[in-house]
Write a protein that holds these residues in place. Structure first.
Motif, PDB file in Angstrom:
ATOM      1  N   LYS A 184      51.819  30.695  39.565  1.00  0.00           N
ATOM      2  CA  LYS A 184      50.891  29.767  39.695  1.00  0.00           C
ATOM      3  C   LYS A 184      49.849  30.009  38.301  1.00  0.00           C
ATOM      4  O   LYS A 184      49.426  28.872  37.875  1.00  0.00           O
ATOM      5  N   ALA A 185      49.764  31.211  37.795  1.00  0.00           N
ATOM      6  CA  ALA A 185      49.006  31.246  36.569  1.00  0.00           C
ATOM      7  C   ALA A 185      49.753  30.389  35.467  1.00  0.00           C
ATOM      8  O   ALA A 185      49.090  29.742  34.804  1.00  0.00           O
ATOM      9  N   LYS A 186      50.867  30.627  35.218  1.00  0.00           N
ATOM     10  CA  LYS A 186      51.887  29.960  34.340  1.00  0.00           C
ATOM     11  C   LYS A 186      51.877  28.553  34.403  1.00  0.00           C
ATOM     12  O   LYS A 186      51.775  27.647  33.413  1.00  0.00           O
ATOM     13  N   LYS A 187      51.656  27.886  35.585  1.00  0.00           N
ATOM     14  CA  LYS A 187      51.534  26.633  36.419  1.00  0.00           C
ATOM     15  C   LYS A 187      50.291  25.954  35.886  1.00  0.00           C
ATOM     16  O   LYS A 187      50.128  24.939  36.084  1.00  0.00           O
ATOM     17  N   GLY A 188      49.305  26.698  35.684  1.00  0.00           N
ATOM     18  CA  GLY A 188      47.915  26.162  35.394  1.00  0.00           C
ATOM     19  C   GLY A 188      46.974  26.019  36.550  1.00  0.00           C
ATOM     20  O   GLY A 188      46.185  25.002  36.714  1.00  0.00           O
ATOM     21  N   ILE A 189      47.507  26.762  37.787  1.00  0.00           N
ATOM     22  CA  ILE A 189      46.986  26.328  39.036  1.00  0.00           C
ATOM     23  C   ILE A 189      45.577  27.471  39.099  1.00  0.00           C
ATOM     24  O   ILE A 189      44.596  27.209  39.582  1.00  0.00           O
ATOM     25  N   ILE A 190      45.861  28.708  38.668  1.00  0.00           N
ATOM     26  CA  ILE A 190      44.960  29.882  38.826  1.00  0.00           C
ATOM     27  C   ILE A 190      44.637  30.535  37.274  1.00  0.00           C
ATOM     28  O   ILE A 190      45.667  30.401  36.577  1.00  0.00           O
ATOM     29  N   THR A 191      43.798  31.330  37.229  1.00  0.00           N
ATOM     30  CA  THR A 191      43.514  31.873  36.053  1.00  0.00           C
ATOM     31  C   THR A 191      44.076  33.163  35.866  1.00  0.00           C
ATOM     32  O   THR A 191      44.452  33.671  36.986  1.00  0.00           O
ATOM     33  N   LEU A 192      44.250  33.861  34.897  1.00  0.00           N
ATOM     34  CA  LEU A 192      44.827  35.454  34.899  1.00  0.00           C
ATOM     35  C   LEU A 192      43.792  36.310  35.570  1.00  0.00           C
ATOM     36  O   LEU A 192      44.294  37.178  36.265  1.00  0.00           O
ATOM     37  N   ASP A 193      42.380  36.024  35.570  1.00  0.00           N
ATOM     38  CA  ASP A 193      41.675  36.732  36.119  1.00  0.00           C
ATOM     39  C   ASP A 193      41.750  36.785  37.777  1.00  0.00           C
ATOM     40  O   ASP A 193      41.669  37.898  38.354  1.00  0.00           O
ATOM     41  N   GLN A 194      42.220  35.585  38.367  1.00  0.00           N
ATOM     42  CA  GLN A 194      42.565  35.475  39.590  1.00  0.00           C
ATOM     43  C   GLN A 194      43.574  36.465  39.871  1.00  0.00           C
ATOM     44  O   GLN A 194      43.867  36.824  41.319  1.00  0.00           O
ATOM     45  N   VAL A 195      44.890  36.232  39.209  1.00  0.00           N
ATOM     46  CA  VAL A 195      45.899  37.147  39.554  1.00  0.00           C
ATOM     47  C   VAL A 195      45.615  38.623  39.516  1.00  0.00           C
ATOM     48  O   VAL A 195      45.808  39.133  40.749  1.00  0.00           O
ATOM     49  N   VAL A 196      44.733  39.117  38.680  1.00  0.00           N
ATOM     50  CA  VAL A 196      44.281  40.507  38.707  1.00  0.00           C
ATOM     51  C   VAL A 196      43.418  40.717  39.936  1.00  0.00           C
ATOM     52  O   VAL A 196      43.579  41.766  40.438  1.00  0.00           O
ATOM     53  N   GLU A 197      42.618  39.716  40.274  1.00  0.00           N
ATOM     54  CA  GLU A 197      41.698  40.095  41.385  1.00  0.00           C
ATOM     55  C   GLU A 197      42.138  40.047  42.664  1.00  0.00           C
ATOM     56  O   GLU A 197      41.701  40.914  43.473  1.00  0.00           O
ATOM     57  N   ASN A 198      43.152  39.388  42.814  1.00  0.00           N
ATOM     58  CA  ASN A 198      43.913  39.041  44.262  1.00  0.00           C
ATOM     59  C   ASN A 198      45.506  39.829  44.512  1.00  0.00           C
ATOM     60  O   ASN A 198      45.538  40.052  45.736  1.00  0.00           O
ATOM     61  N   THR A 199      45.818  40.478  43.558  1.00  0.00           N
ATOM     62  CA  THR A 199      47.010  41.082  43.543  1.00  0.00           C
ATOM     63  C   THR A 199      47.161  42.524  42.803  1.00  0.00           C
ATOM     64  O   THR A 199      46.509  42.579  41.751  1.00  0.00           O
ATOM     65  N   LEU A 200      48.026  43.280  43.392  1.00  0.00           N
ATOM     66  CA  LEU A 200      48.220  44.543  42.727  1.00  0.00           C
ATOM     67  C   LEU A 200      49.637  44.451  41.651  1.00  0.00           C
ATOM     68  O   LEU A 200      50.573  43.907  42.336  1.00  0.00           O
ATOM     69  N   ALA A 201      49.920  45.259  40.769  1.00  0.00           N
ATOM     70  CA  ALA A 201      51.183  45.101  39.988  1.00  0.00           C
ATOM     71  C   ALA A 201      52.279  45.802  40.771  1.00  0.00           C
ATOM     72  O   ALA A 201      52.011  46.651  41.373  1.00  0.00           O
ATOM     73  N   ASP A 202      53.471  45.088  40.752  1.00  0.00           N
ATOM     74  CA  ASP A 202      54.416  45.496  41.535  1.00  0.00           C
ATOM     75  C   ASP A 202      54.934  46.802  40.716  1.00  0.00           C
ATOM     76  O   ASP A 202      55.138  46.951  39.527  1.00  0.00           O
ATOM     77  N   THR A 203      55.204  47.789  41.362  1.00  0.00           N
ATOM     78  CA  THR A 203      55.681  49.074  40.936  1.00  0.00           C
ATOM     79  C   THR A 203      57.056  49.658  41.532  1.00  0.00           C
ATOM     80  O   THR A 203      57.612  49.143  42.621  1.00  0.00           O
ATOM     81  N   ARG A 251      46.790  35.578  50.141  1.00  0.00           N
ATOM     82  CA  ARG A 251      45.284  35.758  49.793  1.00  0.00           C
ATOM     83  C   ARG A 251      44.825  34.301  49.306  1.00  0.00           C
ATOM     84  O   ARG A 251      45.796  33.309  48.907  1.00  0.00           O
ATOM     85  N   LEU A 252      43.604  34.272  49.260  1.00  0.00           N
ATOM     86  CA  LEU A 252      43.063  33.051  48.771  1.00  0.00           C
ATOM     87  C   LEU A 252      42.593  33.181  47.099  1.00  0.00           C
ATOM     88  O   LEU A 252      41.649  34.185  46.872  1.00  0.00           O
ATOM     89  N   ALA A 253      42.885  32.514  46.036  1.00  0.00           N
ATOM     90  CA  ALA A 253      42.532  32.529  44.884  1.00  0.00           C
ATOM     91  C   ALA A 253      41.824  31.195  44.567  1.00  0.00           C
ATOM     92  O   ALA A 253      42.083  30.127  45.080  1.00  0.00           O
ATOM     93  N   ARG A 254      40.929  31.220  43.517  1.00  0.00           N
ATOM     94  CA  ARG A 254      40.067  30.115  43.319  1.00  0.00           C
ATOM     95  C   ARG A 254      40.757  29.210  42.356  1.00  0.00           C
ATOM     96  O   ARG A 254      41.362  29.840  41.009  1.00  0.00           O
ATOM     97  N   ARG A 255      41.060  28.068  42.373  1.00  0.00           N
ATOM     98  CA  ARG A 255      41.870  26.993  41.624  1.00  0.00           C
ATOM     99  C   ARG A 255      40.878  26.653  39.965  1.00  0.00           C
ATOM    100  O   ARG A 255      39.640  26.493  40.251  1.00  0.00           O
ATOM    101  N   ILE A 256      41.812  26.439  39.169  1.00  0.00           N
ATOM    102  CA  ILE A 256      41.013  26.101  37.907  1.00  0.00           C
ATOM    103  C   ILE A 256      40.524  24.410  38.289  1.00  0.00           C
ATOM    104  O   ILE A 256      41.353  23.828  38.690  1.00  0.00           O
ATOM    105  N   CYS A 257      39.420  24.337  37.556  1.00  0.00           N
ATOM    106  CA  CYS A 257      38.978  22.903  37.912  1.00  0.00           C
ATOM    107  C   CYS A 257      39.813  21.997  36.931  1.00  0.00           C
ATOM    108  O   CYS A 257      40.181  21.992  36.038  1.00  0.00           O
ATOM    109  N   SER A 258      40.361  20.820  37.619  1.00  0.00           N
ATOM    110  CA  SER A 258      41.191  19.863  36.907  1.00  0.00           C
ATOM    111  C   SER A 258      40.660  19.303  35.843  1.00  0.00           C
ATOM    112  O   SER A 258      41.168  18.529  35.100  1.00  0.00           O
ATOM    113  N   LYS A 259      39.170  19.116  35.998  1.00  0.00           N
ATOM    114  CA  LYS A 259      38.379  18.127  34.970  1.00  0.00           C
ATOM    115  C   LYS A 259      38.128  18.592  33.817  1.00  0.00           C
ATOM    116  O   LYS A 259      38.196  18.101  32.533  1.00  0.00           O
TER     117      LYS A 259
END
Length: 580
Positions: free
Chosen positions: A561-580, A466-474
């Motif tokens: 990637k969210a914990k490393k500060g690359i993407i936001t939580l919103d991008q996690v939810v928007e691009n992936t489904l929870a593992d069941t 998937r492609l997720a938007r990066r958090i702005c480094s600035k």
């Protein structure tokens, strides 16, 4: 009138050889391509990577004009206050001096007498007595650089510039608020200067904003212009309804489409380099009729051959190790899977560029060829209308002695069988498939009709993405996840976990996000997985085996990637489904 020109008496081709720019053998090769590809020699030289300035110097000698680097030439403020920068770029002309009723003009194409007449008329209207014109040649890049340098506006001053006219509006970056193009009804024809310049600037601004697609969408009382930036559509301009047909017709002319046909969809291509040589850019154009007019979408395609490397795609260390080992396999099938726009082709091209060495033969079949890969890679466009399908291309490639084959997409059983056959006969096959995850790809191939034992033997690796938007480094800042965040992530991220987000700044236009990165699920087909597959295990059994063997799911990768500060939580939810 311009003074009598002194030409060398030699042809353009002879001068190219004489000055060591081309060999006779290379010239013969390009001459064959001129007739085959219906492009002129200059365009082929530019596409081969030759500097435009070198070509322009030879052309000037051939035509008998002096060549001047105007990017390093002092310009007259008094003279240039009568010409707008967009006008100079559009006609590729720039007045240099006015002495003794002689106007000296720099031109990229000195044989464009209509452009020269326009400039002379412009300055005569400004009360200049012009008895004679003196033309010198320059290169387009030099002319554009001179215009940008001379007409540069300080940032603080630029903010105060209004957008009262179309030229002012299109000369500066579109602002977040939607602007209305102020073009007079009397100027609304496809060949009028304001419309021509507006069309060019829509494309140029799209490039500056890292746009992937330009949308022109007719509404009941205006034409909406939207850019797709980092996956999101953003409205940037509204064109008055009376100018709608003119701007749409302009783009259709550029794409060589039928302007008298508005009832059926059309497809075409714009070589934008012809309109602005500083951009090595093609646009794939698609039109669709709607009740309010033709809707146009233009995909921006970079012709420079600048393909992302594997290290730029966003693989974590574990996935990168698996992926790099897999692409070195001498035979088998490598699949990138995911929805449209998830970066599958970009990933495959990065792999091919890594493998493109002098001892390898790489052939691709694409629908159509959009990115020029260069090197030793042979690219081919399929054409189902003529019977040249992916399956036919695969069979043709088998007689072409390739080491690696790329098939744009496995769409049907015939293509899938051909890909398996090619992989089992000693070839490495790269392709894409529209499935949601890596293990689901195996199930999809079985459902298409491929025997499980053949899949087990053929598939080397499946990369879901998937492609997720990066958090702005600035403007990135940290915060602690709340109970609401834990609920939003369905418990995958616990309250109190350190997460990151962008506050919004000038660098990201206030969005807090800039650029995109990949989220990957890399399935390496090992011995245990093959045995389960041959036994026709269920999808769930295959998934458990893959995870036990070290596969990170899309969800796990996104959370990491969210914990490393690359993407936001919103991008996690928007691009992936929870593992069941």
């Amino acid at each position: 009138m311009p003074p009598v020109r002194k030409t060398s008496g030699k042809s353009f081709e002879e001068l190219l050889i004489e000055q060591g720019i081309l060999t006779k053998e290379k010239l013969q090769e390009l001459t064959l391509r001129v007739s085959k590809e219906k492009k002129n020699l200059e365009m082929l030289l530019l596409e081969s990577g030759m500097a435009e300035e070198k070509i322009a110097v030879v052309k000037a000698e051939f035509l008998g004009y002096p060549f001047v680097d105007i990017s390093a030439t002092p310009l007259s403020s008094e003279l240039l206050k009568h010409i707008k920068p967009a006008y100079a770029k559009n006609y590729k002309v720039l007045p240099l001096s006015y002495e003794g009723e002689v106007l000296t003009v720099a031109m990229v194409e000195p044989r464009d007498f209509m452009a020269l007449d326009e400039v002379v008329r412009l300055y005569r209207d400004a009360r200049y007595r012009i008895k004679e014109t003196n033309v010198v040649m320059t290169a387009a890049k030099m002319l554009f650089a001179a215009v940008e340098k001379f007409f540069a506006i300080p940032k603080e001053e630029k903010k105060a510039v209004g957008m009262s006219s179309i030229l002012d509006q299109v000369a500066e970056s579109f602002k977040p608020a939607v602007q209305v193009a102020d073009v007079g009804a009397e100027e609304a024809s496809e060949d009028s200067a304001p419309i021509v310049m507006l069309a060019s600037r829509i494309v140029e601004e799209a490039v500056k904003k890292r746009t992937s697609d330009i949308h022109l969408e007719p509404a009941i009382d205006y034409l909406r212009v939207r850019y797709r930036i980092d996956g999101n559509l953003e409205e940037v301009m509204r064109v008055p309804k009376y100018a709608q047909d003119a701007i749409i017709t302009r783009f259709k002319i550029m794409a060589d489409l039928r302007i008298d046909e508005k009832r059926v969809p059309q497809d075409g291509r714009i070589d934008f380099t012809k309109y602005n040589p500083t951009y090595l850019l093609d646009l794939r154009v698609s039109t669709v009729p709607t009740p309010f007019g033709e809707d146009i979408v233009m995909r921006l395609l970079d012709k420079s051959g600048n393909v992302l490397t594997l290290d730029m795609l966003g693989f974590n260390d574990h996935c990168m190790k698996l992926y790099k080992e897999a692409i070195q396999t001498p035979y088998g099938i490598m699949l990138h899977v995911g929805p449209t726009g998830s970066g599958k082709s970009t990933g495959l091209f990065a792999a091919l560029k890594t493998l493109d060495t002098p001892d390898m033969k790489i052939c691709t079949a694409e629908d159509p060829v959009e990115t020029t890969l260069g090197g030793q890679i042979i690219q081919s466009s399929v054409n189902p209308a003529t019977g040249y399908t992916f399956a036919k291309a695969l069979k043709a490639f088998m007689r072409h002695d390739p080491d690696i084959i790329l098939i744009g997409e496995i769409r049907d059983l015939e293509t899938a069988k051909s890909a398996v056959e090619a992989s089992l006969t000693g070839h490495m096959v790269f392709s894409t498939l529209h499935t949601n995850d890596a293990v689901g790809t195996i199930t999809r191939l079985v459902e298409m009709g491929i025997e499980p034992y053949l899949i087990a033997d053929a598939i080397v690796l499946v990369c879901a993405q998937r492609l997720a938007r990066r958090i702005c480094s600035k403007c990135k800042e940290s915060y602690e996840a709340t109970a609401d965040d834990e609920a939003l992530s369905k418990g995958d991220i616990k309250a109190g976990t350190t997460l990151y987000r962008g506050k919004g700044c000038d660098a990201c236009d206030g969005s807090g996000e800039k650029g995109r990165t990949g989220i990957y699920e890399v399935l390496l087909v090992n011995k245990e997985f093959r045995q389960l597959l041959i036994k026709e295990a269920t999808t769930e059994e295959l998934r458990r085996c893959a995870i036990a063997s070290g596969m990170m799911t899309l969800r796990q990768e996104a959370i990491d990637k969210a914990k490393k500060g690359i993407i936001t939580l919103d991008q996690v939810v928007e691009n992936t489904l929870a593992d069941t």
